[in-house]
Motif scaffolding. Structure first.
Motif, PDB file in Angstrom:
ATOM      1  N   ALA A  34       0.836  -1.210   0.000  1.00  0.00           N
ATOM      2  CA  ALA A  34       0.000   0.000   0.000  1.00  0.00           C
ATOM      3  C   ALA A  34       0.864   1.251   0.000  1.00  0.00           C
ATOM      4  CB  ALA A  34      -0.927   0.001   1.206  1.00  0.00           C
ATOM      5  N   LEU A  35       1.926   1.251   0.783  1.00  0.00           N
ATOM      6  CA  LEU A  35       2.820   2.415   0.816  1.00  0.00           C
ATOM      7  C   LEU A  35       3.444   2.643  -0.554  1.00  0.00           C
ATOM      8  CD1 LEU A  35       4.530   1.727   4.254  1.00  0.00           C
ATOM      9  CD2 LEU A  35       2.687   3.357   3.766  1.00  0.00           C
ATOM     10  N   ILE A  94      -0.919  11.747   5.934  1.00  0.00           N
ATOM     11  CA  ILE A  94      -1.153  10.326   6.196  1.00  0.00           C
ATOM     12  C   ILE A  94       0.093   9.745   6.858  1.00  0.00           C
ATOM     13  CG2 ILE A  94      -1.759   8.099   5.175  1.00  0.00           C
ATOM     14  CD1 ILE A  94      -2.690   9.663   2.667  1.00  0.00           C
ATOM     15  N   THR A  95      -0.109   8.978   7.935  1.00  0.00           N
ATOM     16  CA  THR A  95       1.025   8.334   8.608  1.00  0.00           C
ATOM     17  C   THR A  95       1.046   6.833   8.309  1.00  0.00           C
ATOM     18  OG1 THR A  95      -0.182   7.800  10.641  1.00  0.00           O
ATOM     19  CG2 THR A  95       0.903   9.993  10.522  1.00  0.00           C
ATOM     20  N   MET A 130       6.889  -0.019  17.722  1.00  0.00           N
ATOM     21  CA  MET A 130       6.798   0.217  16.277  1.00  0.00           C
ATOM     22  C   MET A 130       5.562   1.036  15.925  1.00  0.00           C
ATOM     23  SD  MET A 130       8.091  -3.284  14.458  1.00  0.00           S
ATOM     24  CE  MET A 130       7.809  -2.654  12.820  1.00  0.00           C
ATOM     25  N   LEU A 131       4.431   0.708  16.534  1.00  0.00           N
ATOM     26  CA  LEU A 131       3.199   1.440  16.223  1.00  0.00           C
ATOM     27  C   LEU A 131       3.300   2.893  16.676  1.00  0.00           C
ATOM     28  CD1 LEU A 131       0.502  -1.268  16.996  1.00  0.00           C
ATOM     29  CD2 LEU A 131       1.289  -0.471  14.755  1.00  0.00           C
ATOM     30  N   LYS A 132       3.979   3.123  17.783  1.00  0.00           N
ATOM     31  CA  LYS A 132       4.202   4.508  18.225  1.00  0.00           C
ATOM     32  C   LYS A 132       5.011   5.268  17.175  1.00  0.00           C
ATOM     33  CE  LYS A 132       6.224   7.270  21.956  1.00  0.00           C
ATOM     34  NZ  LYS A 132       6.688   8.276  21.036  1.00  0.00           N
ATOM     35  N   ARG A 133       6.076   4.655  16.698  1.00  0.00           N
ATOM     36  CA  ARG A 133       6.902   5.291  15.660  1.00  0.00           C
ATOM     37  C   ARG A 133       6.137   5.463  14.356  1.00  0.00           C
ATOM     38  NH1 ARG A 133       9.853   8.151  14.371  1.00  0.00           N
ATOM     39  NH2 ARG A 133      11.367   7.153  13.084  1.00  0.00           N
ATOM     40  N   LEU A 158       3.787   9.794   5.178  1.00  0.00           N
ATOM     41  CA  LEU A 158       4.138   9.209   3.892  1.00  0.00           C
ATOM     42  C   LEU A 158       4.965  10.148   3.022  1.00  0.00           C
ATOM     43  CD1 LEU A 158       2.197   7.099   4.931  1.00  0.00           C
ATOM     44  CD2 LEU A 158       1.230   6.953   2.664  1.00  0.00           C
ATOM     45  N   SER A 159       4.894  11.433   3.287  1.00  0.00           N
ATOM     46  CA  SER A 159       5.717  12.381   2.534  1.00  0.00           C
ATOM     47  C   SER A 159       7.206  12.097   2.737  1.00  0.00           C
ATOM     48  CB  SER A 159       5.384  13.813   2.932  1.00  0.00           C
ATOM     49  OG  SER A 159       5.525  13.998   4.332  1.00  0.00           O
TER      50      SER A 159
END
Length: 136
Positions: A10-11, A72-73, A119-122, A128-129
């Motif tokens: 997706a990324l 978007i993160t 990981m989820l925190k990071r 996405l930029s």
């Protein structure tokens, strides 16, 4: 256990859509990812539900980015796919009576839970930029 590659795929697609000057078809994306267009449509439908992409049907139709990459993160995209685990390391048998296997499973679960939380925190801090900038 099969590895869930939707996040990385997706990324990849979102950065491509950012550069596209027209809608991109599921077939084109599938070719880029070496997969089936149905897989692409299922994946992007989850992102459409969260309003990260839009789709149009018909001639000249396809997928477009609905929000700027900077808004978007990684966490947003991860969460769009539901409750999927970041790790494919699995417990050998969660219903075992063997005390050694129970101890191993408990140790692995604790470490993996801690790593996933970090990981989820990071992921929440990475927009996405940043991926698009690294690509340039």
């Amino acid at each position: 256990m099969r590895k869930d590659s939707r996040l990385s795929r997706a990324l990849h697609v979102l950065v491509h859509l950012n550069d596209a000057d027209k809608p991109v078809t599921s077939e084109t994306i599938a070719e880029m990812l070496s997969t089936n267009p149905v897989v692409v449509r299922r994946m992007l439908a989850l992102l459409r539900d969260q309003e990260y992409v839009h789709s149009t049907k018909g001639h000249n139709g396809g997928w477009v980015l609905a929000k700027p990459l900077g808004s978007i993160t990684l966490l947003d995209i991860h969460n769009a796919f539901g409750d999927s685990s970041l790790f494919t390391v699995g417990l050998t048998d969660e219903h075992t009576n063997c005390p050694i296997e129970i101890a191993v499973n408990n140790a692995l679960k604790e470490v993996m839970d801690e790593a996933e939380k970090l990981m989820l925190k990071r992921f929440g801090d990475i927009h996405l930029s940043v991926l698009e900038e690294a690509f340039r």
